[in-house]
Design a protein around this motif. Structure first.
Motif, PDB file in Angstrom:
ATOM      1  N   ALA A  44       9.331  -1.192   9.560  1.00 51.59           N
ATOM      2  CA  ALA A  44       9.121  -2.951   9.625  1.00 51.59           C
ATOM      3  C   ALA A  44       7.519  -2.744   8.578  1.00 51.59           C
ATOM      4  CB  ALA A  44       9.400  -4.116  10.458  1.00 51.59           C
ATOM      5  N   ALA A  45       6.805  -2.382   9.466  1.00 53.48           N
ATOM      6  CA  ALA A  45       5.020  -1.966   9.871  1.00 53.48           C
ATOM      7  C   ALA A  45       5.424  -1.487   8.431  1.00 53.48           C
ATOM      8  CB  ALA A  45       4.703  -1.685  10.902  1.00 53.48           C
TER       9      ALA A  45
ATOM     10  N   VAL B  59       6.871  -0.522   5.752  1.00 55.08           N
ATOM     11  CA  VAL B  59       7.396  -1.066   4.769  1.00 55.08           C
ATOM     12  C   VAL B  59       6.202  -2.111   3.994  1.00 55.08           C
ATOM     13  CG1 VAL B  59       9.110  -2.921   3.516  1.00 55.08           C
ATOM     14  CG2 VAL B  59       9.581  -0.901   4.783  1.00 55.08           C
ATOM     15  N   ARG B  60       5.603  -3.459   5.714  1.00 54.16           N
ATOM     16  CA  ARG B  60       5.101  -4.294   4.916  1.00 54.16           C
ATOM     17  C   ARG B  60       3.425  -3.631   4.944  1.00 54.16           C
ATOM     18  NH1 ARG B  60       1.271  -7.120   4.411  1.00 54.16           N
ATOM     19  NH2 ARG B  60       0.322  -9.008   6.150  1.00 54.16           N
ATOM     20  N   TRP B  61       3.477  -2.386   4.756  1.00 53.46           N
ATOM     21  CA  TRP B  61       1.875  -1.668   4.766  1.00 53.46           C
ATOM     22  C   TRP B  61       1.295  -0.946   3.041  1.00 53.46           C
ATOM     23  CZ3 TRP B  61       0.746  -0.160  10.379  1.00 53.46           C
ATOM     24  CH2 TRP B  61       0.249  -1.150  11.019  1.00 53.46           C
TER      25      TRP B  61
ATOM     26  N   SER C 208       3.845  -2.323   1.225  1.00 58.32           N
ATOM     27  CA  SER C 208       4.203  -2.929  -0.242  1.00 58.32           C
ATOM     28  C   SER C 208       2.985  -3.646  -0.904  1.00 58.32           C
ATOM     29  CB  SER C 208       5.355  -3.824  -0.095  1.00 58.32           C
ATOM     30  OG  SER C 208       5.003  -4.677   1.256  1.00 58.32           O
TER      31      SER C 208
END
Length: 128
Positions: free
Chosen positions: A121-122, A124-126, A128
């Motif tokens: 999740a981290a 994907v966050r960074w 995107s």
């Protein structure tokens, strides 16, 4: 020709050893702790630098935007998540909660998978 002694040394094939899931979670807990201790000075420096000004924060964000540096941050997120989750698991088992074999296996899987999900999740966050 001499018969082989019963006490003759046996050589382990390390590639064939299969650790139980509890051992993997425990080893991961130790590895994540070492990663966190080693990275602590760098993280403290980055926090200090990011809080100085908006331009310093932007410069630091640009610095970690490269994929291999972002990967390092994702590894640190995994280390923090796994260390906390496995640590809570160990503490609960120390007081007798979840210490039966089936419960211990389930909690080991849960800690490993949850830490992986948090790290993904981290990432994907960074990215995107």
């Amino acid at each position: 020709m001499r018969a082989r002694s019963a006490s003759a040394p046996k050589f382990l094939k390390l590639s064939q050893i299969r650790f139980p899931i509890g051992a993997i979670a425990s080893i991961g807990h130790r590895v994540s702790g070492v990663l966190l201790v080693v990275s602590l000075p760098l993280l403290a420096f980055a926090l200090d630098r990011s809080l100085r000004s908006e331009s310093e924060f932007e410069a630091l964000r640009d610095l970690v935007s490269e994929p291999w540096r972002a990967l390092l941050l994702v590894i640190l997120v995994w280390a923090a998540a796994h260390h906390v989750l496995a640590g809570v698991r160990h503490l609960l088992m120390d007081i007798g909660v979840g210490s039966r074999l089936s419960q211990a296996r389930t909690s080991a899987w849960a800690a490993i998978l949850a830490a992986g999900i948090i790290a993904v999740a981290a990432a994907v966050r960074w990215l995107s």
